[in-house]
Design an enzyme around this catalytic site. Sequence first.
Site, short mmCIF file in Angstrom:
data_model
loop_
_atom_site.label_atom_id
_atom_site.label_comp_id
_atom_site.label_asym_id
_atom_site.label_seq_id
_atom_site.Cartn_x
_atom_site.Cartn_y
_atom_site.Cartn_z
N LYS A 1 0.84 -1.21 0.00
CA LYS A 1 0.00 0.00 0.00
C LYS A 1 0.87 1.25 0.00
O LYS A 1 0.63 2.20 -0.75
CB LYS A 1 -0.89 -0.01 1.23
CG LYS A 1 -1.47 1.33 1.60
CD LYS A 1 -2.32 1.30 2.83
CE LYS A 1 -1.58 1.55 4.11
NZ LYS A 1 -1.25 2.95 4.39
N ASN A 2 1.94 1.24 0.82
CA ASN A 2 2.75 2.46 0.97
C ASN A 2 3.75 2.67 -0.15
O ASN A 2 4.50 3.63 -0.15
CB ASN A 2 3.44 2.47 2.34
CG ASN A 2 2.40 2.71 3.45
OD1 ASN A 2 1.26 3.07 3.16
ND2 ASN A 2 2.79 2.47 4.68
N ARG B 1 -4.13 10.95 4.86
CA ARG B 1 -3.03 11.88 4.99
C ARG B 1 -2.08 11.79 3.81
O ARG B 1 -1.45 12.75 3.41
CB ARG B 1 -2.18 11.53 6.20
CG ARG B 1 -2.62 11.79 7.51
CD ARG B 1 -1.51 11.39 8.45
NE ARG B 1 -0.18 11.67 7.92
CZ ARG B 1 0.37 12.88 7.87
NH1 ARG B 1 -0.33 13.89 8.23
NH2 ARG B 1 1.60 13.04 7.41
N CYS C 1 -4.24 12.25 13.30
CA CYS C 1 -4.96 10.97 13.18
C CYS C 1 -4.71 10.21 14.47
O CYS C 1 -3.99 10.66 15.36
CB CYS C 1 -4.50 10.20 11.95
SG CYS C 1 -2.86 9.57 12.12
N ARG D 1 0.68 14.35 13.12
CA ARG D 1 1.30 13.98 11.83
C ARG D 1 1.67 15.27 11.10
O ARG D 1 1.08 15.61 10.10
CB ARG D 1 0.32 13.13 11.02
CG ARG D 1 -0.21 11.90 11.72
CD ARG D 1 0.84 10.81 11.86
NE ARG D 1 1.29 10.27 10.61
CZ ARG D 1 0.68 9.28 9.94
NH1 ARG D 1 -0.45 8.80 10.39
NH2 ARG D 1 1.18 8.83 8.82
N ASP E 1 4.96 0.28 11.99
CA ASP E 1 3.71 -0.32 11.48
C ASP E 1 3.54 -1.77 11.92
O ASP E 1 2.51 -2.37 11.64
CB ASP E 1 3.67 -0.25 9.95
CG ASP E 1 3.53 1.19 9.49
OD1 ASP E 1 3.68 1.44 8.29
OD2 ASP E 1 3.29 2.06 10.35
N ILE F 1 8.78 6.61 16.95
CA ILE F 1 8.31 7.36 15.79
C ILE F 1 6.94 7.97 16.05
O ILE F 1 6.70 9.15 15.78
CB ILE F 1 8.31 6.45 14.53
CG1 ILE F 1 9.76 6.06 14.22
CG2 ILE F 1 7.65 7.14 13.35
CD1 ILE F 1 9.95 5.17 13.04
N ARG G 1 -8.54 -0.31 4.94
CA ARG G 1 -7.68 0.70 4.32
C ARG G 1 -6.40 0.10 3.80
O ARG G 1 -5.82 0.60 2.84
CB ARG G 1 -7.33 1.79 5.35
CG ARG G 1 -8.48 2.64 5.76
CD ARG G 1 -8.02 3.84 6.53
NE ARG G 1 -6.94 4.52 5.81
CZ ARG G 1 -6.35 5.62 6.27
NH1 ARG G 1 -6.75 6.15 7.42
NH2 ARG G 1 -5.39 6.20 5.60
C1 EPZ Z 1 4.69 6.81 6.48
O1 EPZ Z 1 3.96 7.86 7.08
C2 EPZ Z 1 3.73 5.65 6.32
N1 EPZ Z 1 2.63 6.05 5.42
C3 EPZ Z 1 3.18 5.23 7.69
O2 EPZ Z 1 2.35 4.09 7.49
C4 EPZ Z 1 4.35 4.84 8.58
O3 EPZ Z 1 3.86 4.53 9.87
C5 EPZ Z 1 5.35 6.01 8.67
O4 EPZ Z 1 5.77 6.40 7.33
C6 EPZ Z 1 6.60 5.64 9.46
O5 EPZ Z 1 7.22 4.55 8.86
C7 EPZ Z 1 2.86 6.06 4.09
O6 EPZ Z 1 3.94 5.76 3.62
C8 EPZ Z 1 1.70 6.46 3.24
P1 EPZ Z 1 6.92 10.01 8.54
P2 EPZ Z 1 4.60 9.35 7.12
O7 EPZ Z 1 6.85 11.31 7.83
O8 EPZ Z 1 5.47 9.57 5.94
C9 EPZ Z 1 7.61 13.20 12.01
C10 EPZ Z 1 0.43 2.77 7.74
O9 EPZ Z 1 -0.02 2.19 8.73
N2 EPZ Z 1 7.40 14.21 10.96
O10 EPZ Z 1 8.00 9.05 8.16
O11 EPZ Z 1 3.48 10.29 7.38
C11 EPZ Z 1 6.34 12.38 12.29
O12 EPZ Z 1 5.53 13.05 13.25
C12 EPZ Z 1 0.96 4.19 7.84
O13 EPZ Z 1 0.53 2.25 6.60
C13 EPZ Z 1 7.54 15.57 11.29
O14 EPZ Z 1 7.82 15.92 12.43
O15 EPZ Z 1 5.52 9.28 8.42
C14 EPZ Z 1 6.90 11.09 12.83
O16 EPZ Z 1 7.21 11.24 14.20
C15 EPZ Z 1 0.69 4.75 9.21
N3 EPZ Z 1 7.35 16.50 10.31
C16 EPZ Z 1 8.21 10.92 12.06
O17 EPZ Z 1 8.54 12.22 11.54
C17 EPZ Z 1 7.06 16.16 9.01
O18 EPZ Z 1 6.93 17.06 8.15
C18 EPZ Z 1 8.12 9.94 10.89
O19 EPZ Z 1 6.97 10.30 10.12
C19 EPZ Z 1 6.92 14.78 8.70
C20 EPZ Z 1 7.10 13.82 9.69
#
Ligand code: EPZ
Length: 416
Positions: free
Chosen positions: A21-22, A91, A115, A120, A303, A325, A396
């Site tokens: 999915k991702n 998102r 969420c 996020r 995840d 994370i 989802r």
């Molecule tokens: C991706 O989300 C995945 N989604 C998530 O999968 C996954 O849990 C996550 O990466 C971590 O591996 C998709 O790929 C569509 P991040 P993403 O930006 O990109 C902080 C699932 O279940 N951050 O890597 O949104 C954030 O708060 C979903 O399939 C900032 O501070 O996650 C987090 O603590 C859930 N500012 C950390 O970085 C930003 O601008 C990692 O988030 C962006 C992120």
Amino acid sequence: MKLKIKGQKILGGEVEISGAKNSALPVMAASLLTEELYLKNIPFVQDIFSMKKLIEGLGGHIEINKNNELFINTASIASLEAPYDYVKQMRASILVLGPLIAKYGEVRVAYPGGCKIGARPVDLHLENLKKMGAEIKVEHGTIVAKASRLSAANISFEKVSVTGTENIMMAAVLAKGTTVIENAAKEPEVVDLANLLKKMGAKIKGDGSDTIEIIGVDTLHPVEYGIIPDRIEAGTYLIIGGLISSGLTIKNIRIDHIKNIISKLEEAGICLKIKKDFIKVKKIKKLNPIDIETQPFPGFPTDMQAQFMVMLTQAEGRSIVRDTIFPGRFHHVDELLRLGANIKKIGNGEVSIVGKTELSGAEVIATDLRASASLVIAGLIASGETIINDIFHLERGYERFVEKLQNIGSKIDYLE
Ligand code: EPZ
């Protein structure tokens, strides 16, 4: 919609893992960088249909066929706006930001809300696009971004961000000059997107490492591309097999994408027969307690945190789970307590699990995608009947989850 599970049925047989999915989400967004894409091995799950609706809302045309293939035509994009209706559902809609600003020089995307797994933010996406020359404002909850032509920049992510890296990569492939991304995400889904972009004519080096270098080109051409299998779906079935099966064969796995999951399963005592692209797993007598701390790839994936937590209720002793994370990603704990688990919060983003506790079926409620998977696993091993509410979360990200579980013998069904 609810699910009803009659627990403690010993499972067996074969499960085929679907596309990731991702990977599918950023790869679909990349269609906005060219006129058309022909995508294969796409999982037909709710998030994919949300992204399909979003791209159609922009003016794209998407056909799907029954072989998990998508044909996306974006030759006539008529709108550059991703309204709140789309973004609030998913998102990952933020992934149209990079491509649209790179190809069309402007984009309006509703600011994604929070969420259930916690804050996020998208600040890293926005500040790094600004470094590439984009003018970005947030007006009435909408991100308004403009750039006559993006220019290359040296980007450094203060925190590893999967979709942040993907957005900047998709912005940089058409930007003038050479962009360097430091502290880039190394997830297999980021590499999958880079492989697609390279096939489309992009010049990218270092994907999968901390530093990605992108030399901008003028155009990217249409291609056909098949995405990788879903490492989180594979990990989810490995746990099910290790907890409640007399022998499960999980097929279509990229073993190199789940080394971190495999090592933690083996540390817990689950014996896996690992072959080229499939794994055989079965229930074992005694599970050992282990400690888990989530980290960006190649560390242990956040995840998989909820799914492992259920497994650790069956380990004899005390385990610790830390999510560095998403420290707020523990809504499944309250529901697992209802099933008899012994779990305690011991700090910010940290819980202890004491086992072995017999879980007994009850009515519970799913709160997010991976939490719903953990409740299904709990229902499969609990005595008696478990009813799971709000299982739209499950739809989802897990393709045909109920059907795949029924095919290996579980007594699971939808309840109106
Ligand atoms: C991706 O989300 C995945 N989604 C998530 O999968 C996954 O849990 C996550 O990466 C971590 O591996 C998709 O790929 C569509 P991040 P993403 O930006 O990109 C902080 C699932 O279940 N951050 O890597 O949104 C954030 O708060 C979903 O399939 C900032 O501070 O996650 C987090 O603590 C859930 N500012 C950390 O970085 C930003 O601008 C990692 O988030 C962006 C992120």
